[in-house]
Design a protein around this motif. Sequence first.
Motif, mmCIF file in Angstrom:
data_model
loop_
_atom_site.group_PDB
_atom_site.id
_atom_site.type_symbol
_atom_site.label_atom_id
_atom_site.label_comp_id
_atom_site.label_asym_id
_atom_site.label_seq_id
_atom_site.Cartn_x
_atom_site.Cartn_y
_atom_site.Cartn_z
ATOM 1 N N GLN A 31 48.816 34.467 44.641
ATOM 2 C CA GLN A 31 49.210 35.627 43.845
ATOM 3 C C GLN A 31 50.665 36.002 44.116
ATOM 4 O OE1 GLN A 31 47.016 39.120 44.853
ATOM 5 N NE2 GLN A 31 47.830 40.310 43.165
ATOM 6 N N ASN A 32 51.093 35.873 45.352
ATOM 7 C CA ASN A 32 52.462 36.242 45.715
ATOM 8 C C ASN A 32 53.496 35.262 45.185
ATOM 9 O OD1 ASN A 32 51.617 38.537 47.015
ATOM 10 N ND2 ASN A 32 51.486 37.546 49.009
ATOM 11 N N LYS A 33 53.098 34.068 44.753
ATOM 12 C CA LYS A 33 54.025 33.084 44.198
ATOM 13 C C LYS A 33 54.444 33.430 42.776
ATOM 14 C CE LYS A 33 52.371 29.220 46.941
ATOM 15 N NZ LYS A 33 51.627 27.950 46.914
ATOM 16 N N CYS A 44 54.819 45.190 37.602
ATOM 17 C CA CYS A 44 54.545 44.319 36.474
ATOM 18 C C CYS A 44 54.594 42.891 36.993
ATOM 19 C CB CYS A 44 55.594 44.484 35.379
ATOM 20 S SG CYS A 44 55.657 46.135 34.669
ATOM 21 N N LYS A 45 53.499 42.164 36.798
ATOM 22 C CA LYS A 45 53.497 40.778 37.259
ATOM 23 C C LYS A 45 52.595 39.932 36.390
ATOM 24 C CE LYS A 45 49.983 41.270 40.743
ATOM 25 N NZ LYS A 45 49.652 41.095 42.117
ATOM 26 N N ASN A 46 52.879 38.669 36.429
ATOM 27 C CA ASN A 46 52.062 37.704 35.702
ATOM 28 C C ASN A 46 50.823 37.395 36.531
ATOM 29 O OD1 ASN A 46 53.981 37.509 33.675
ATOM 30 N ND2 ASN A 46 55.079 35.879 34.738
ATOM 31 N N PRO A 47 49.674 37.266 35.892
ATOM 32 C CA PRO A 47 48.464 36.915 36.644
ATOM 33 C C PRO A 47 48.504 35.453 37.076
ATOM 34 C CG PRO A 47 47.967 37.075 34.315
ATOM 35 C CD PRO A 47 49.385 37.514 34.480
ATOM 36 N N SER A 48 47.853 35.163 38.171
ATOM 37 C CA SER A 48 47.768 33.806 38.700
ATOM 38 C C SER A 48 46.349 33.286 38.508
ATOM 39 C CB SER A 48 48.142 33.804 40.183
ATOM 40 O OG SER A 48 47.838 32.567 40.764
ATOM 41 N N GLU A 50 45.171 30.480 39.631
ATOM 42 C CA GLU A 50 44.690 29.937 40.907
ATOM 43 C C GLU A 50 44.171 31.057 41.810
ATOM 44 O OE1 GLU A 50 46.193 27.199 44.654
ATOM 45 O OE2 GLU A 50 47.643 27.881 43.167
ATOM 46 N N ALA A 51 44.866 32.193 41.857
ATOM 47 C CA ALA A 51 44.406 33.329 42.663
ATOM 48 C C ALA A 51 43.089 33.874 42.114
ATOM 49 C CB ALA A 51 45.465 34.426 42.695
ATOM 50 N N ASN A 119 44.204 39.531 38.717
ATOM 51 C CA ASN A 119 44.743 38.233 38.335
ATOM 52 C C ASN A 119 44.046 37.648 37.112
ATOM 53 O OD1 ASN A 119 46.855 37.455 40.279
ATOM 54 N ND2 ASN A 119 45.228 37.897 41.729
ATOM 55 N N ASN A 120 43.250 38.446 36.442
ATOM 56 C CA ASN A 120 42.597 37.993 35.221
ATOM 57 C C ASN A 120 43.657 37.790 34.142
ATOM 58 O OD1 ASN A 120 40.739 37.376 33.292
ATOM 59 N ND2 ASN A 120 39.638 39.309 33.406
#
Length: 160
Positions: A31-33, A44-48, A50-51, A119-120
């Motif tokens: 998630q931190n990547k 604001c972040k893009n979901p992962s 893999e996470a 992360n959905n």
Amino acid sequence: MAKLVGILACLLIFAMDITAGILGIKAEASQNKEKHLRLWLFECKNPSHEAFTLGVAAATLMCMYAHVLANLLGGYTIYTQQETQRASPSRQCSLACLVLTWVALAIGLALLVIGTMSNNKSRATCGFTHHHYLSIGGILCFVHAGFSVGCYVTATAAFQ
């Protein structure tokens, strides 16, 4: 033979919880990547993906397999308050470990689910930060492992 089954059950419960904890911590790292923009409490972040996958696997391992297996193999009986006070110290310790196992499950599973849902793919919006929920949930998987094995061992000792 009974000792061998008990040792294998403890190792299986312990291994599943430890695996769930490692998956939770790896989900946090994944998630931190992802790129994110943070402004005070909002993020604001893009979901992962893999996470998300690792978080689902960690929650499933912790809840469905390790916790259910520990409770099924433990052979617990429900006591009244008077029976609990008259019970042997190992039976009381087993009951305390059982309660702490449920507490660790409730908090750890809630944190893993919150971290996983952030992360959905459909949640690419801005909102409050969800920092370290996956890693704290993973650490609580380790705590759950300790209490589950302790609960199983003390319940088996009290039974004998």
